[in-house]
Design a protein around this motif. Structure first.
Motif, short mmCIF file in Angstrom:
data_model
loop_
_atom_site.label_atom_id
_atom_site.label_comp_id
_atom_site.label_asym_id
_atom_site.label_seq_id
_atom_site.Cartn_x
_atom_site.Cartn_y
_atom_site.Cartn_z
N HIS A 282 0.83 -1.22 0.00
CA HIS A 282 0.00 0.00 0.00
C HIS A 282 0.86 1.27 0.00
O HIS A 282 0.43 2.31 -0.50
CB HIS A 282 -0.95 -0.01 1.20
N ALA A 283 2.05 1.16 0.58
CA ALA A 283 2.93 2.34 0.58
C ALA A 283 3.57 2.54 -0.79
O ALA A 283 3.85 3.68 -1.20
CB ALA A 283 4.02 2.16 1.64
N ALA A 284 3.78 1.45 -1.53
CA ALA A 284 4.48 1.54 -2.82
C ALA A 284 3.54 1.83 -3.99
O ALA A 284 3.96 2.42 -4.99
CB ALA A 284 5.24 0.24 -3.08
N TYR A 285 2.26 1.43 -3.88
CA TYR A 285 1.34 1.54 -5.02
C TYR A 285 0.01 2.14 -4.59
O TYR A 285 -0.38 2.05 -3.42
CB TYR A 285 1.09 0.16 -5.64
N ARG A 286 -0.69 2.72 -5.56
CA ARG A 286 -2.01 3.31 -5.27
C ARG A 286 -3.04 2.21 -5.09
O ARG A 286 -3.14 1.29 -5.89
CB ARG A 286 -2.45 4.25 -6.40
N VAL A 287 -3.83 2.33 -4.03
CA VAL A 287 -4.83 1.30 -3.69
C VAL A 287 -6.11 1.54 -4.49
O VAL A 287 -6.53 2.68 -4.68
CB VAL A 287 -5.14 1.35 -2.18
N ARG A 291 -11.43 -2.75 -2.60
CA ARG A 291 -10.93 -4.08 -2.97
C ARG A 291 -10.20 -4.80 -1.84
O ARG A 291 -9.75 -5.92 -2.00
CB ARG A 291 -9.98 -3.97 -4.18
N PHE A 292 -10.08 -4.15 -0.66
CA PHE A 292 -9.36 -4.79 0.45
C PHE A 292 -10.31 -5.69 1.24
O PHE A 292 -11.41 -5.28 1.62
CB PHE A 292 -8.74 -3.74 1.37
N LYS A 293 -9.87 -6.94 1.51
CA LYS A 293 -10.63 -7.88 2.32
C LYS A 293 -9.67 -8.61 3.26
O LYS A 293 -8.62 -9.08 2.82
CB LYS A 293 -11.36 -8.89 1.44
N ASP A 294 -10.07 -8.70 4.52
CA ASP A 294 -9.23 -9.35 5.51
C ASP A 294 -9.88 -10.68 5.92
O ASP A 294 -10.76 -10.73 6.78
CB ASP A 294 -9.07 -8.46 6.74
N ILE A 312 -2.99 -0.31 -8.19
CA ILE A 312 -2.43 0.03 -9.50
C ILE A 312 -0.94 -0.24 -9.36
O ILE A 312 -0.18 0.57 -8.85
CB ILE A 312 -2.69 1.51 -9.87
N GLY A 313 -0.52 -1.41 -9.78
CA GLY A 313 0.81 -1.92 -9.47
C GLY A 313 1.86 -1.58 -10.49
O GLY A 313 1.77 -0.56 -11.21
N PRO A 314 2.87 -2.44 -10.60
CA PRO A 314 3.96 -2.20 -11.56
C PRO A 314 3.43 -2.02 -12.98
O PRO A 314 2.44 -2.64 -13.38
CB PRO A 314 4.81 -3.48 -11.44
N GLU A 315 4.09 -1.16 -13.74
CA GLU A 315 3.75 -0.86 -15.13
C GLU A 315 2.31 -0.36 -15.26
O GLU A 315 1.64 -0.56 -16.28
CB GLU A 315 3.99 -2.09 -16.02
N SER A 316 1.82 0.28 -14.16
CA SER A 316 0.46 0.87 -14.14
C SER A 316 -0.63 -0.15 -14.41
O SER A 316 -1.71 0.18 -14.89
CB SER A 316 0.35 2.02 -15.15
N ARG A 318 -3.53 -2.66 -13.21
CA ARG A 318 -4.43 -2.89 -12.08
C ARG A 318 -4.42 -4.38 -11.77
O ARG A 318 -4.82 -5.20 -12.59
CB ARG A 318 -5.85 -2.43 -12.44
N ILE A 319 -3.96 -4.72 -10.56
CA ILE A 319 -3.77 -6.14 -10.24
C ILE A 319 -4.39 -6.47 -8.88
O ILE A 319 -4.60 -5.59 -8.04
CB ILE A 319 -2.28 -6.53 -10.22
N GLU A 320 -4.69 -7.75 -8.71
CA GLU A 320 -5.17 -8.26 -7.42
C GLU A 320 -4.02 -9.00 -6.75
O GLU A 320 -3.33 -9.79 -7.39
CB GLU A 320 -6.34 -9.21 -7.65
N ILE A 321 -3.82 -8.74 -5.46
CA ILE A 321 -2.73 -9.39 -4.71
C ILE A 321 -3.32 -10.08 -3.49
O ILE A 321 -4.12 -9.50 -2.75
CB ILE A 321 -1.66 -8.37 -4.28
N GLN A 322 -2.92 -11.34 -3.30
CA GLN A 322 -3.33 -12.12 -2.12
C GLN A 322 -2.09 -12.35 -1.27
O GLN A 322 -1.04 -12.75 -1.79
CB GLN A 322 -3.94 -13.45 -2.55
N ILE A 323 -2.20 -12.09 0.03
CA ILE A 323 -1.06 -12.22 0.94
C ILE A 323 -1.43 -13.24 2.01
O ILE A 323 -2.47 -13.14 2.66
CB ILE A 323 -0.74 -10.86 1.61
#
Length: 716
Positions: A282-287, A291-294, A312-316, A318-323
């Motif tokens: 969240h600090a590196a890319y625009r949220v 879309r956030f779910k815990d 809005i991740g690398p190379e602009s 829009r991606i979904e990330i699961q951690i």
């Protein structure tokens, strides 16, 4: 085929204490009993149970599960008996094999009721031992992988639909995401091959155009984690065609408008690191908002835990990330099967009961009128998304999306639901039909004088609530029907000089196909039969009947168009009232509707959003509250849905359009061009469909065709 020693080595690789002798005996016995039997593909039949066993070894299941997989068809397809299995392999193996065998026997039936009974048996079996379901899912997965060898197209389609509606959702419910995805995709390939092929081709095009964009995104995310000092493994996976198709339907968008076709995973060591990774991203890319779910603090009912976010991740992109942690990842992929890797001892017969949804299924089973009713309500339970609410004491209750306080009450306890009088959401008194939102605290106020209202069934969404309400309302209605039927019959018989008694009515019971006198009274009160029907059964001498002597019940109105009896489509109408469906909005089962009384025409039904209703605003006395009968979508007389299309002007496009509609079981009844140009046609197409869902499926299928630039439902 897997050789005997290879199978044993696979099991011992993850379970050194495995009973090698038991595995060897099961392998030899199954191979001997199946002998030279062959599958439709031409392969030896023994290859099937062997492949099923191999699938379960990938899940690292216990020896009993592997042996059950090897033996799961011997009782059904050979001379072996359950007693033979128990004698050679023990009571536990015999019980598991029996559970799977019973399901397979019912599965061979094509009748819808048999399918419902099959599912009913499956729920009972897996509630006793979840391994029955694991073996059954592996069996179905291998059968779906070889479905192409089945020669009968109708049988292939029936198997695919059953897989999509029952087995894939069950796999998801126990957290076996890999199997669920593959089952859905294999079924999708059979049910809608053209749509799947279209999506597959577009994915291939994106891969060629994007070159190695996924690899570059993974590299940048990995570097971002390293720069922050966090040890993490990043991977990316392309969503399957079926998942993409679902999202196109759910969001009502074309393929090109989807932005998260790729899902990326960040795997870390601990729960604390999950939240650290979330902060880094969240600090590196625009949220992306919303879309956030815990799912770590609030896991899904199947045990799934993870953090989801959209950026809005690398190379602009829009991606979904699961951690998630590594253990969470394993549970996310193979669900309940992962518990064998972590638990120390314990009885697998109790594992199934750890799932609240399974207990709810058993509760629905208790209150459902029959197998078909049970199947209907459990499908509701499986397919709905979740909303999470809390009791005043802080207990978490998971419910389907759009759930109401009545659904919440039944989820807490059936008795609380039955006596629900009012509800408070976050301390405020609200109507019982209010929809709950994530995080709501719900307090149910009960009264012993309250009982379920028939109106509740119109707004509750959970299968458990619907089944319970329907059962109690049915009991109340049956009592009323019995009283009414008794009065009708007494009046009819006394007019003929007879008295109602079991002996007098015995010929009528046989002739009308009812079991008891009470059933006969109920049928008379409901209008399924009339007093004249009973008299003809008791005294079969022919007699002329006045045309108006026959009571035509609302649930058995005759369809003039088809020339046979059909269920009426609507609730809330007087029997015999003329009925029309508005051509301005083309209402379909699933739409919210209202009825407008028109002199000389009867009732005209509009969708609740129809603009034409504005003209009736000053005559509220003409408005009727109506709703679709639950059987409306099953009526033979299909209704018309209208779609607006913009199609490229090229040879063959209209043919492709009609073919796609036909493949999705629609029937074009009218086509009108509204605009023509050199490059495009605009047109209105009327399609016979069963309900809104059917029309939505057709629209989604049409959107996958590259020559169709726009397709929307026409409402005016």
């Amino acid at each position: 085929m897997i050789r005997q020693y290879e199978l044993v080595e696979k099991v011992r690789a993850y379970d050194p204490q495995a009973d090698e002798d038991l595995l060897n005996r099961a392998y030899v016995y199954a191979m001997k009993m199946h002998g030279s039997q062959r599958r439709e593909s031409g392969a030896l039949y023994f290859s099937h149970p062997l492949e099923v066993a191999g699938l379960l070894t990938q899940m690292r299941l216990d020896t009993a599960s592997i042996v059950t997989a090897l033996l799961h068809d011997v009782v059904e397809d050979t001379d072996a008996t359950l007693a033979d299995i128990e004698k050679m392999f023990g009571a536990e193996i015999a019980r598991l094999v029996d559970g799977v065998t019973k399901l397979s026997r019912l599965e061979l039936q094509s009748d819808h009721t048999k399918q419902a009974e099959n599912f009913q048996k499956l729920v009972v079996a897996m509630s006793e031992d979840i391994r029955v379901l694991l073996v059954k899912l592996a069996d179905r997965l291998h059968n779906m992988r070889t479905l192409c060898y089945v020669a009968n197209p109708a049988r292939r389609r029936r198997t695919a639909i059953e897989t999509m509606e029952i087995y894939a959702p069950l796999a998801e419910r126990i957290g076996m995401q890999e199997w669920k995805d593959e089952l859905e995709d294999l079924a999708f390939a059979e049910i809608n091959a053209e749509a799947r092929e279209s999506i597959t081709k577009r994915l291939e095009f994106l891969r060629r155009e994007g070159q190695d964009v996924v690899g570059r995104i993974i590299d940048e995310l990995s570097q971002t984690m390293r720069d922050a000092g966090l040890n993490a493994t990043v991977s990316g996976r392309e969503k399957r065609p079926r998942s993409i198709w679902q999202k196109m339907q759910r969001k009502d968008v074309a393929f090109e408008q989807l932005a998260d076709i790729m899902a990326f995973r960040v795997i870390v060591d601990t729960i604390e690191h999950c939240y650290t990774a979330l902060g880094i991203i969240h600090a590196a890319y625009r949220v992306v908002p919303g879309r956030f779910k815990d799912y770590i603090s609030t896991p899904k009912p199947n045990g799934y835990r993870s953090l989801h976010t959209g950026v809005i991740g690398p190379e602009s992109q829009r991606i979904e990330i699961q951690i998630r942690t590594r253990e969470m990842h394993e549970v996310a992929e193979i669900g309940v099967a992962a518990h064998w890797r972590y638990k120390q001892g314990g009885d697998p017969r109790t594992d199934g009961r750890q799932y609240r949804w399974l207990r709810d299924f058993l509760d629905i089973l208790e209150h459902a009128a029959g197998p078909e009713d049970f199947l209907e309500h459990t499908k509701l339970e499986m397919f709905q998304d979740q909303v999470f609410c809390f009791t005043p004491k802080g207990d978490l209750i998971a419910l389907p999306q759009a759930a109401t306080p009545v659904d919440f009450a039944y989820a807490v306890h059936s008795e609380i639901g039955d006596h629900c009088a009012s509800a408070k959401i976050n301390g405020r008194l609200v109507p019982l039909r209010s929809q709950l939102r994530n995080g709501d605290q719900v307090e149910i106020i009960t009264s012993r004088a309250k009982s379920p209202s028939p109106e509740w069934e119109r707004f509750v969404v959970s299968g458990k609530a619907k089944a319970r309400i329907r059962r109690i309302v049915r009991q109340q209605q049956r009592g009323q029907y019995i009283d009414l039927g008794r009065a009708i019959l007494q009046r009819t018989l006394r007019a003929e000089g007879l008295e109602p008694s079991e002996r007098t009515l015995e010929p009528a019971l046989k002739a009308l196909g009812v079991k008891t006198v009470e059933d006969l009274y109920a049928a008379l009160g409901e209008g399924t039969h009339t007093g004249r029907d009973v008299m003809q059964a008791i005294q079969p001498a022919p007699a002329p009947q006045p045309a108006n002597d026959k009571i035509v019940p609302i649930s058995r109105a005759r369809s003039e168009r088809r020339g046979k009896e059909q269920p009426i489509l609507l609730r809330g109408l007087i029997p015999g009232m003329a009925l029309h469906f508005a051509r301005c909005c083309h209402p379909l089962p699933g739409d919210r509707i209202v009825g407008i009384v028109t002199t000389g025409k009867g009732v005209t039904v509009h969708t609740a959003e129809c603009e034409t209703l504005v003209s009736f605003a000053h005559t509220p006395e003409r408005w009727l509250e109506v709703d679709w009968d639950e059987r409306a979508a099953d009526a033979d007389g299909a209704l018309t849905g209208r779609v607006h299309l913009i199609v490229a002007n090229a040879p063959g496009n209209l043919g492709s359009l009609s073919t796609m509609i036909a493949q999705n079981h629609g029937n074009i009844t009218n086509l009108k061009f509204t605009n023509r140009s050199r490059d495009f046609f605009e047109m209105l197409v009327d399609i016979e469909v069963g309900d809104v869902k059917h029309l939505t499926n057709i629209i989604a299928a049409l959107r996958t065709h590259p020559s169709i630039s726009s397709v929307e439902r026409a409402r005016g």
